[in-house]
Scaffold this motif. Structure first.
Motif, PDB file in Angstrom:
ATOM      1  N   GLU A  27       0.852  -1.182   0.000  1.00  0.00           N
ATOM      2  CA  GLU A  27       0.000   0.000   0.000  1.00  0.00           C
ATOM      3  C   GLU A  27       0.882   1.223   0.000  1.00  0.00           C
ATOM      4  O   GLU A  27       1.869   1.279   0.711  1.00  0.00           O
ATOM      5  N   LYS A  28       0.513   2.200  -0.801  1.00  0.00           N
ATOM      6  CA  LYS A  28       1.351   3.404  -0.842  1.00  0.00           C
ATOM      7  C   LYS A  28       0.891   4.356   0.245  1.00  0.00           C
ATOM      8  O   LYS A  28      -0.289   4.703   0.337  1.00  0.00           O
ATOM      9  N   ALA A  29       1.823   4.763   1.076  1.00  0.00           N
ATOM     10  CA  ALA A  29       1.501   5.729   2.116  1.00  0.00           C
ATOM     11  C   ALA A  29       2.722   6.592   2.334  1.00  0.00           C
ATOM     12  O   ALA A  29       3.842   6.098   2.304  1.00  0.00           O
ATOM     13  N   ASP A  68     -12.777   1.344   2.371  1.00  0.00           N
ATOM     14  CA  ASP A  68     -12.171   1.678   1.086  1.00  0.00           C
ATOM     15  C   ASP A  68     -11.030   0.705   0.799  1.00  0.00           C
ATOM     16  O   ASP A  68     -10.736  -0.156   1.617  1.00  0.00           O
ATOM     17  N   HIS A  70      -8.006  -0.525   1.187  1.00  0.00           N
ATOM     18  CA  HIS A  70      -6.784  -0.492   1.988  1.00  0.00           C
ATOM     19  C   HIS A  70      -6.512  -1.887   2.500  1.00  0.00           C
ATOM     20  O   HIS A  70      -7.394  -2.743   2.503  1.00  0.00           O
ATOM     21  N   ALA A  71      -5.312  -2.081   3.002  1.00  0.00           N
ATOM     22  CA  ALA A  71      -4.947  -3.400   3.508  1.00  0.00           C
ATOM     23  C   ALA A  71      -5.903  -3.856   4.608  1.00  0.00           C
ATOM     24  O   ALA A  71      -6.191  -5.044   4.729  1.00  0.00           O
ATOM     25  N   GLU A  72      -6.400  -2.925   5.396  1.00  0.00           N
ATOM     26  CA  GLU A  72      -7.285  -3.303   6.513  1.00  0.00           C
ATOM     27  C   GLU A  72      -8.554  -3.993   6.036  1.00  0.00           C
ATOM     28  O   GLU A  72      -9.163  -4.759   6.770  1.00  0.00           O
ATOM     29  N   ILE A 138     -11.064   2.376  11.166  1.00  0.00           N
ATOM     30  CA  ILE A 138      -9.690   2.172  10.738  1.00  0.00           C
ATOM     31  C   ILE A 138      -8.861   3.452  10.895  1.00  0.00           C
ATOM     32  O   ILE A 138      -7.797   3.452  11.498  1.00  0.00           O
ATOM     33  N   ASP A 139      -9.380   4.548  10.358  1.00  0.00           N
ATOM     34  CA  ASP A 139      -8.613   5.791  10.329  1.00  0.00           C
ATOM     35  C   ASP A 139      -8.976   6.649  11.536  1.00  0.00           C
ATOM     36  O   ASP A 139     -10.111   7.086  11.669  1.00  0.00           O
ATOM     37  N   PRO A 140      -7.990   6.913  12.419  1.00  0.00           N
ATOM     38  CA  PRO A 140      -8.331   7.662  13.632  1.00  0.00           C
ATOM     39  C   PRO A 140      -8.398   9.182  13.452  1.00  0.00           C
ATOM     40  O   PRO A 140      -8.608   9.892  14.422  1.00  0.00           O
ATOM     41  N   GLU A 257      -2.540   5.045  -3.036  1.00  0.00           N
ATOM     42  CA  GLU A 257      -2.540   5.963  -1.903  1.00  0.00           C
ATOM     43  C   GLU A 257      -3.931   6.557  -1.682  1.00  0.00           C
ATOM     44  O   GLU A 257      -4.434   6.601  -0.581  1.00  0.00           O
ATOM     45  N   MET A 258      -4.519   7.076  -2.738  1.00  0.00           N
ATOM     46  CA  MET A 258      -5.888   7.578  -2.651  1.00  0.00           C
ATOM     47  C   MET A 258      -6.447   7.616  -4.065  1.00  0.00           C
ATOM     48  O   MET A 258      -5.690   7.537  -5.024  1.00  0.00           O
ATOM     49  N   PRO A 259      -7.764   7.715  -4.205  1.00  0.00           N
ATOM     50  CA  PRO A 259      -8.342   7.642  -5.554  1.00  0.00           C
ATOM     51  C   PRO A 259      -7.711   8.627  -6.541  1.00  0.00           C
ATOM     52  O   PRO A 259      -7.530   8.309  -7.700  1.00  0.00           O
ATOM     53  N   ASP A 260      -7.303   9.826  -6.069  1.00  0.00           N
ATOM     54  CA  ASP A 260      -6.736  10.804  -6.996  1.00  0.00           C
ATOM     55  C   ASP A 260      -5.340  10.442  -7.462  1.00  0.00           C
ATOM     56  O   ASP A 260      -4.850  11.018  -8.420  1.00  0.00           O
ATOM     57  N   THR A 261      -4.672   9.551  -6.761  1.00  0.00           N
ATOM     58  CA  THR A 261      -3.306   9.222  -7.168  1.00  0.00           C
ATOM     59  C   THR A 261      -3.257   7.900  -7.915  1.00  0.00           C
ATOM     60  O   THR A 261      -2.175   7.355  -8.148  1.00  0.00           O
TER      61      THR A 261
END
Lengths: 656, 274
Positions: A27-29, A68, A70-72, A138-140, A257-261
Motif C-alpha cells: 500500500e502506498k503511504a 475503502d 486499503h490493507a485493513e 480504521i482511520d483515527p 494511496e488515494m483515488p486521486d493518485t
C-alpha cells in the motif's frame, strides 16, 4: 481429490507454504510503498479475528464492512471469515439511511468502517440499530473527540486486544479457523438494484476458491504478478480477485494511496492484469484522444499514422486475415515510436491482459486500445457467479463478443435467448428471499437475466438485459444498451438513455461530459458558466448532433435516433438516477423525466422544465429552464413507423 | 480523505514546551511618516488559542502581523513571546524560537514542487553542515529521511498527495494556499500567524481549509492568530475575536459579543448619518 478449504484456511496454508518474507500486500503511504509479507497478512488476520472474539463475536453473525481499498479491508474480512462470521461489504459512498437500513436488515452486531465520516453516519441512525455492539474504525483522524464512546473502538486497539487474547489463549484462533467448511457463506454481496430493492447474494468459500483456481489456470498467474485494487470492495471484481485469485495464486494485492493518485500509482506498480469497468476505458480513451488533439502538429501526424496502422493490424488479426510483412514492420515501428511511450504514460505498459466488464462497451473503444497495442478484451460475469466467468482468450479477440467461459464453467443460451451458467462458482442463493432464489435457477443452471447468443466460433455475444429488451410500436425488439454504448464512445457524451418502447422512433436523453466539452468550448472561445448553461449552448448541441449522426450510421433503420435532448444536469447516484455502480435506473429515470420524454414525442421544439435538485448539504432547490429538442436528420431516420431490420443483424431481428 | 492512519508524529510527539505560545503586544505604535498604522496596540494570545483579528480595510491588521513577525519595527512599545523580547528581532531569528506565518500573497517558489517547498521549510531543523551534506554521509541521509517523513505526514494531513510532485506555480490558487500552510507547519511553529488564509478561495476550498485549521487547533493544540475578512468563518472557529479600526483596538471578546457590538457594526457598515 484435492482438499477443499475456506478462504482464510487457504490464506493460512499459503502463508505457511510461501517464503514468509515474500510480499503479499502493498500500500502506498507517505509517498512510499509499504509492504506486508504473507506472514504479516496472516498475523493481522489472526489478531483482528481474536480481537473480534474478545468483543464477543459468535459464529454465523453478520458483520458490516464499510471500507475503502486499503490493507485493513483484507485483514478485517479475512478475520471475520476466519471466526465464522459473515461479512457484508457496503459502499463508503452510501448515505446514512442506506447503511442503517442494511445493517438493520442484517441485524449485524459489528461494523468495520473506514473513518470518521462513516462512524458519523452510523451514529446518526443508531437508535434504529440498537443491536449494534461495536463499530471498529480504521482511520483515527478526527476521532479524538469520540474517545470513550462505548460503541467505538479503533482497529489498532482491536489488534492489540487480539494479540493479548492470542497470548492468553494460544489455540483459540486455529480452533475457530478449522471449524470453517467450504460450503459456508464467505460473503454476502448487495446486487445493484437497477430494478427494485437490492438483494443480498450469498457466496460460499467454495465459490471463491473455485473462481480463484479457474482464473489462475486460465491466465497463468504467478506470485510475482501485481493487481492494483481500485474498485470498491462492495463490487464483486476486487472480492473475486482479493479473496479468490490472490490467495490461490499468491500474487500481490496493491492498494493506491488515494483515488486521486491512482494513475501515478498505476505507473509505479505496472500491474499485469486488470479488470475494470467499461467507463474507465471509455474515460481513458476520451482523455487520450482529447490530449492528442491538443498536441503539436508533428506528434499528431505521427499519432494518426500509427493509429491507422495499428487499427488495420488489429482488424486483420481479429478477422483472421493475413498481415503483410510491410504492415507488420510498420506496426512495430509505430509501437516503438508512439504506442509504448503512450501506454507507459498512462500506466498500461505492463498489462498482459486488460479486461473491461460490468457493462457493455462500444466496440470502437476496444478497437482503439487494441490498435495502440493494449491487449484489451471483453469479459462478462455477475455477482451471482462470483464474478467474471467469460473471457476472450488471446488470439481469439473479436470486437463484439465476450469470449469463452473459463475452464470449469459451462454456458448455454435458453430458447428465450437468456444466458445460463453452470459452475462451482455459482452463488448459493439470495439471503432470506426464497422466491428470488428459486427464480434465479432453472434445472441447476443459473439464469443471468441477460439475453445473448453464441456464434459460430463458440463466443458469446450479449444483447442486453433480458428485461430491458423493449419493442417499438411495430414490435421490433432492441436493447437500449446497444445504442447507448455506441453513443458513449464519443468523448463528449458521458451518459445516454434511449427511449422508444411502444413508439415509432427512438429518442435519447444525453449527458455531456463536462470536462471534455468544457475544454472544447474554451478552445472555441465559447463562454459558459455551469453545466446547465454549457449543455444548452447551440454550439454544443451541434457538436453532439454530429456524434449522434455518426452513431446512427452504424445502426439499423428502426434503431436510429430521431431526436435527443441534452439534459441540464448529470444523472447521479445521490439522486437515485444511477445505482452506486453507475448503471442507469431506467424505470426511475423514465418517470422522473416523463415530461421531457413526452415532449420529444409530442413534437415540441422546446420543453419547459421545473425540476428539483438536491444540494450537497441535503437541501432541495428548484430549477427552471428550457430544454431544446434536437432533431437528427439523416438517411433512414424516420419519425414514423420503423422498417424491418435487414438480414444479418444480430439476433435482435430474430423476434419470435 | 487521509491516505494513511492520520496521526502526524509532528504533532503527536511534540514536547509540551514547544506548544507553549504566550504572546504579548504591549503599547505598540507604528507610524509611516505621517500615517499612524497602529496606535497603543495591546494584544495577548495564550497557548492553544485561536484568536481572530478582524477589521475593515486599512485597520492595521497586516501591520500588526508584520510587527509580530519582525517585518516592521514599531516606534514604541514591546512585543514579548514566551518571555523573550522580540520587538527588534529579525525574522530569521524569530522562526528559530517558534514563530511561523503564512503570507497573504503566497511566498513559495513557483518552480519547485510542493515537496521541495516544504522540505526547504525544514532547514531550521536540519543539523548537518555543508561539508557532510556534500558527501551525503549516513547521518545526513538519516536526517533527510526523517525530514521527508515529517513533510510526507503533513502532505497526508493536508490531503495533498496527488500534487506532491507538481510545481507550485501550476497549481490552482486554493491549493497554493494549502501548500503555504503546509510550508509554515513544516517549520513546527509554536505560534502560527495566518494572514488572510481564505482570501480568494471558493466555498469548497474554504471548507477544506477550515477543517484543517480546526483540527490543528482543537485536536493538536496549535496556537494561531488569524487575520480574516470572512465573518462567517471567523465567527465559527475563533475562540476570541479582536477588532481593529484605524490602527486602534476597537474591542475584543467572543464572536457573539463582538458581532453585536455597536461600534463594530458602525465600523463595518458605516454610520447611519455618514
Amino acid at each position: 481429490m484435492t482438499k477443499q478449504y475456506t478462504v482464510p484456511q487457504l490464506l493460512y496454508e499459503r502463508a505457511e507454504a510461501m517464503d514468509p518474507n515474500r510480499a503479499a500486500i502493498r500500500e502506498k503511504a507517505y509517498g512510499v510503498w509499504q509492504t506486508w509479507s504473507w506472514y504479516a497478512y496472516r498475523q493481522h488476520m489472526e489478531w483482528a479475528g481474536l480481537g473480534l472474539s474478545a468483543q464477543g463475536m459468535k459464529r454465523g453473525q453478520p458483520v458490516a464492512l464499510v471500507l475503502d481499498n486499503h490493507a485493513e479491508w483484507l485483514f478485517s474480512q479475512m478475520a471475520v471469515q476466519a471466526m465464522g462470521g459473515v461479512p457484508v461489504n457496503l459502499f463508503t459512498s452510501s448515505t446514512a439511511e442506506e447503511l442503517v437500513s442494511v445493517i438493520h436488515r442484517l441485524k449485524a452486531p459489528y461494523a468495520f468502517v473506514q473513518d470518521q465520516e462513516q462512524v458519523d453516519k452510523l451514529l446518526e441512525g443508531c437508535e434504529k440499530i440498537p443491536f449494534l455492539r461495536k463499530i471498529i474504525y480504521i482511520d483515527p483522524t478526527g476521532m479524538k473527540g469520540y474517545e470513550n464512546h462505548p460503541l467505538l473502538i479503533s482497529f489498532k486497539d482491536l489488534l492489540k486486544a487480539g494479540e493479548r487474547t492470542g497470548v492468553e489463549n494460544p489455540d483459540l484462533f486455529l480452533r475457530e479457523l478449522k471449524k470453517g467448511r467450504p460450503g459456508d457463506t464467505a460473503v454476502m454481496m448487495l446486487t445493484s438494484g437497477t430494478t427494485g430493492i437490492p438483494k443480498l447474494a450469498v457466496l460460499t468459500h467454495r465459490n471463491f476458491t473455485a473462481m480463484g483456481k479457474q482464473w489462475t489456470d486460465a491466465l497463468g498467474i504467478r506470485p510475482d504478478d501485481n493487481w492494483l485494487s481500485m474498485a470498491p470492495p462492495a463490487w464483486i471484481v476486487d472480492q473475486m480477485w482479493g479473496f479468490g485469485v490472490a490467495v490461490h495464486s499468491g500474487m500481490i494485492m496493491n492498494f493506491p494511496e488515494m483515488p486521486d493518485t491512482v494513475l501515478p500509482d498505476f505507473r509505479e506498480i505496472g500491474p499485469s492484469v486488470i479488470i475494470t469497468s467499461s467507463r474507465f476505458w471509455e474515460d481513458l480513451a476520451s482523455r487520450i484522444r482529447v490530449r492528442m488533439s491538443d498536441a503539436g502538429w508533428m506528434k499528431r501526424r505521427l499519432y494518426d499514422w500509427s493509429v491507422g496502422i495499428g487499427k488495420e493490424v488489429a482488424e486483420r488479426t481479429a478477422a483472421k486475415k493475413e498481415v503483410s510483412t510491410a504492415l507488420r514492420l510498420s506496426g512495430k515501428i509505430a509501437s516503438w515510436l508512439i504506442f509504448r511511450p503512450l501506454l507507459d504514460r498512462v500506466g498500461c505498459a505492463r498489462f498482459r491482459e486488460a479486461y473491461t466488464g460490468g457493462h457493455p462497451i462500444s466496440p470502437d473503444v476496444i478497437l482503439f486500445f487494441r490498435s495502440i497495442g493494449l491487449n484489451l478484451k471483453q469479459c462478462y460475469g455477475l455477482t451471482e457467479t462470483c464474478g467474471i466467468f467469460q473471457v476472450q482468450p488471446d488470439g481469439e479477440v473479436k470486437l463484439e463478443t465476450v469470449g469463452r467461459p473459463l475452464p470449469g464453467t459451462q454456458v448455454r443460451v435458453a430458447d428465450d435467448q437468456e444466458i445460463l451458467v453452470k459452475s462451482d462458482a455459482n452463488f448459493a442463493g439470495y439471503y432470506q428471499d426464497y422466491k428470488a432464489t428459486e427464480g434465479a435457477f432453472a434445472d441447476g443452471w443459473l439464469k443471468t437475466g441477460d439475453a445473448g447468443y453464441i456464434d459460430g466460433d463458440g463466443h458469446l455475444l450479449i444483447i442486453g438485459r433480458k428485461e430491458e429488451i423493449i419493442r417499438n410500436k411495430k414490435g421490433d425488439a432492441f436493447s437500449p444498451d446497444f445504442i447507448e454504448t455506441r453513443l458513449k464512445f464519443s468523448p463528449y457524451i458521458k451518459e445516454a438513455v434511449i427511449f422508444g418502447e411502444g413508439k415509432t422512433f427512438m429518442t435519447a436523453m444525453i449527458n455531456i461530459d463536462q470536462d471534455n466539452v468544457g475544454n472544447w468550448a474554451e478552445e472555441r472561445k465559447i463562454p459558459y458558466t455551469t453545466y446547465m448553461d454549457l449543455s444548452q449552448q447551440p454550439a454544443v448541441e451541434r457538436l453532439i448532433l454530429s456524434d449522434v449522426t455518426k452513431v446512427n450510421e452504424q445502426l439499423p433503420p428502426y434503431m436510429k435516433i430521431a431526436k435527443f435532448i441534452l439534459l441540464y444536469k448529470l444523472l447521479d447516484a445521490d439522486d437515485e438516477e444511477l445505482t452506486r455502480t453507475g448503471k442507469v435506473r431506467r424505470r426511475f429515470v423514465y418517470g422522473l423525466y416523463l415530461n421531457l420524454i413526452e415532449g420529444m414525442y409530442d413534437g415540441l421544439g422546446e420543453i419547459a422544465v421545473r425540476g428539483k435538485i438536491k444540494y450537497r448539504d441535503g437541501r432541495v432547490g428548484r430549477i427552471e429552464t428550457t430544454v431544446r429538442v434536437i432533431d437528427v436528420i439523416g438517411p433512414d431516420v424516420t419519425k414514423t413507423a420503423g422498417s424491418t431490420p435487414s438480414a444479418g443483424e444480430p439476433a435482435l431481428g430474430a423476434v419470435s | 480523505m487521509k491516505a494513511y492512519r492520520g496521526e502526524p508524529t509532528i504533532f503527536r510527539n511534540r514536547p509540551a514546551e514547544r506548544n507553549r505560545a504566550e504572546l504579548e503586544v504591549r503599547d505598540v505604535t507604528l507610524t509611516f511618516g505621517g500615517v499612524v498604522a497602529l496606535k497603543d496596540m495591546n494584544l495577548q494570545v495564550h497557548s492553544g488559542e485561536l484568536v481572530a483579528v478582524i477589521g475593515p480595510n486599512g485597520a492595521g491588521k497586516t501591520s500588526l502581523m508584520n510587527c509580530i513577525t519582525g517585518y516592521y519595527r514599531p516606534q514604541t512599545g514591546k512585543i514579548l513571546f514566551n518571555g523573550h523580547d522580540i520587538t527588534k528581532m529579525a525574522t530569521h531569528d524569530l522562526v528559530k524560537i517558534g514563530l511561523g506565518r503564512t503570507f497573504q500573497n503566497i511566498e513559495l517558489f513557483p518552480g519547485m514542487t510542493v515537496l521541495s517547498n516544504m522540505l526547504l521549510a525544514r532547514h531550521i531543523h536540519m543539523k548537518y553542515s555543508l561539508g557532510w551534506a556534500c558527501l551525503f554521509s549516513r547521518s545526513v541521509r538519516k536526517q533527510e529521511v526523517s525530514h521527508r517523513r515529517v513533510v510526507e505526514e503533513l502532505i497526508d494531513f493536508l490531503e495533498m498527495q496527488p500534487i506532491r510532485k507538481t510545481p507550485v506555480g501550476s497549481l490552482p490558487y486554493g491549493f497554493m494556499k494549502r501548500v503555504e500552510l503546509g510550508r509554515a507547519l513544516a517549520m513546527e511553529p509554536s505560534l502560527l500567524v495566518l494572514d488572510e488564509p481564505f482570501a480568494g478561495m471558493n466555498l469548497e476550498e474554504k471548507e477544506d481549509m477550515v477543517r484543517f485549521l480546526v483540527e490543528l487547533n482543537r485536536v493538536w493544540g496549535q496556537t494561531m492568530i488569524l487575520v480574516e475578512h470572512d465573518m462567517s468563518i471567523v465567527m465559527s472557529i475563533a475562540k476570541r475575536v479582536v477588532v481593529l479600526n484605524f490602527g486602534e483596538k476597537l474591542t475584543e471578546g467572543t464572536a457573539q459579543e463582538v458581532q453585536g457590538h455597536p461600534e463594530v457594526i458602525k465600523a463595518y457598515l458605516g454610520d447611519e448619518d455618514g
